[in-house]
Design an enzyme around this catalytic site. Structure first.
Site: not given
Ligand code: AKG
Ligand code: FE2
Length: 308
Positions: A101, A103, A259, A274
């Site tokens: 995806h 974000d 990602h 995040r």
């Molecule tokens: O858990 C992760 O490494 C990435 C998760 C994710 O999709 C994000 O942080 O936007």
């Molecule tokens: Fe993500």
């Protein structure tokens, strides 16, 4: 940091041929020299995802102050409360993002940049993979590029990636609650499949997990075209895979990447924090912008002015 005023001289080391670089010489926090921020941004635009090591000093406040130097910081998420200010905990207890995806593509103002900091890592596994959506478009056959440029895709938060997580031993109540929170307000946005990067002018494919349908196409045609374009995006040579260490921070350009968080750490705990930086409304090759079908994302962020 350089001893010469006005220069920062970050050390940029490429990780893969098509995406990813490690940047050394930067300690995240407030009041970085403007030259360091500018060099960092240039590295981010060029390499799409940038990794910082040894940021063990960093708190949520340092992460916030660093992100704020890249643009306006958003609230945690359009529907998830997070810390109530800016931090969205990426917590294995609540779900795993093991689906490709970009974000928050279900809103019009897709965040420009995501900053992800390791807080608690599992003893093995739990890597994250990023893919370059500019290169994916650039390497398509011209006929497929022309097709892509014609298409508009509906993105929605109706289905969270956590939903595809196989449950072991029945339903996880916390996860159920998280899914309900994620979906409590419905967002649907129509984006051009090919968006032009507001800072670099590069066309890229805007697709990924939240894409639900393509305007005017049947669901079976959507599924086939989705698979075709995603296959180009996620081709292994077009990706970089990161093995997290304590103190790591990953920053990605959310306008040129997808990602995937690899869920291969059994039931071990994994937590990252995040923070996202506000983005503009995507514009297609023909100049047409994304349009909101449902939901108001104004409390998530304002619309960034391109090349902020
Ligand atoms: O858990 C992760 O490494 C990435 C998760 C994710 O999709 C994000 O942080 O936007
Ligand atoms: Fe993500």
């Amino acid at each position: 940091m350089s001893k010469f005023p006005g220069t920062a001289a970050l050390e940029v080391t490429q990780v893969g041929g098509n995406i990813g670089a490690v940047v050394a010489g930067l300690r995240i926090g407030a009041d970085l020299p403007p030259a360091a921020v500018a060099e960092f941004r240039a590295a981010l635009l060029k390499h799409r995802v940038v990794f910082l090591r040894d940021q063990d000093h960093a708190t949520d406040a340092d992460q916030y102050d660093f992100a704020a130097q890249l643009g306006e910081v958003t609230t945690p998420h359009p529907t998830v409360r997070g810390d109530g200010r800016a931090v969205l905990p990426i917590d294995s207890e609540r779900g795993k993002a093991n689906s490709w995806h970009t974000d928050v593509t279900f809103v019009d103002r897709v965040p420009a940049i995501s900053v992800l900091r390791a807080v608690n890592l599992p003893p093995y596994g739990g890597t994250t993979v990023w893919a370059n959506t500019v290169n994916a478009y650039a390497t398509l056959h011209p006929g497929l590029q022309a097709l892509a440029a014609e298409l508009r895709v509906l993105h929605s938060n109706a289905f969270d990636y956590a939903i595809e997580r196989p449950t072991i031993g029945g339903v996880d109540v916390k996860e159920e609650a998280y899914r309900a929170e994620f979906r409590h307000t419905s967002f649907v946005t129509e984006h051009p499949l090919v968006r032009v990067h507001p800072e670099t002018g590069e066309p890229s494919l805007l697709l990924g997990h939240f894409a639900q349908s393509i305007r005017g196409l049947s669901s079976s045609d959507f599924k086939d075209l989705y698979a075709l374009f995603q296959r180009h995006i996620t081709k292994l040579e077009n990706t970089v895979r990161w093995t997290w260490r304590p103190g790591d921070v990953a920053i990605w350009d959310n306008r040129s990447t997808q990602h995937y968080a690899v869920a291969d750490y059994d039931d071990h705990a994994r937590l990252l924090h995040r923070i996202t930086v506000a983005g503009d409304v995507p514009v297609g090759l023909n100049g047409e912008t994304s349009t909101v079908i449902e939901g108001d994302a104004s409390t998530y962020s304002s619309v960034a002015t391109p090349a902020a």
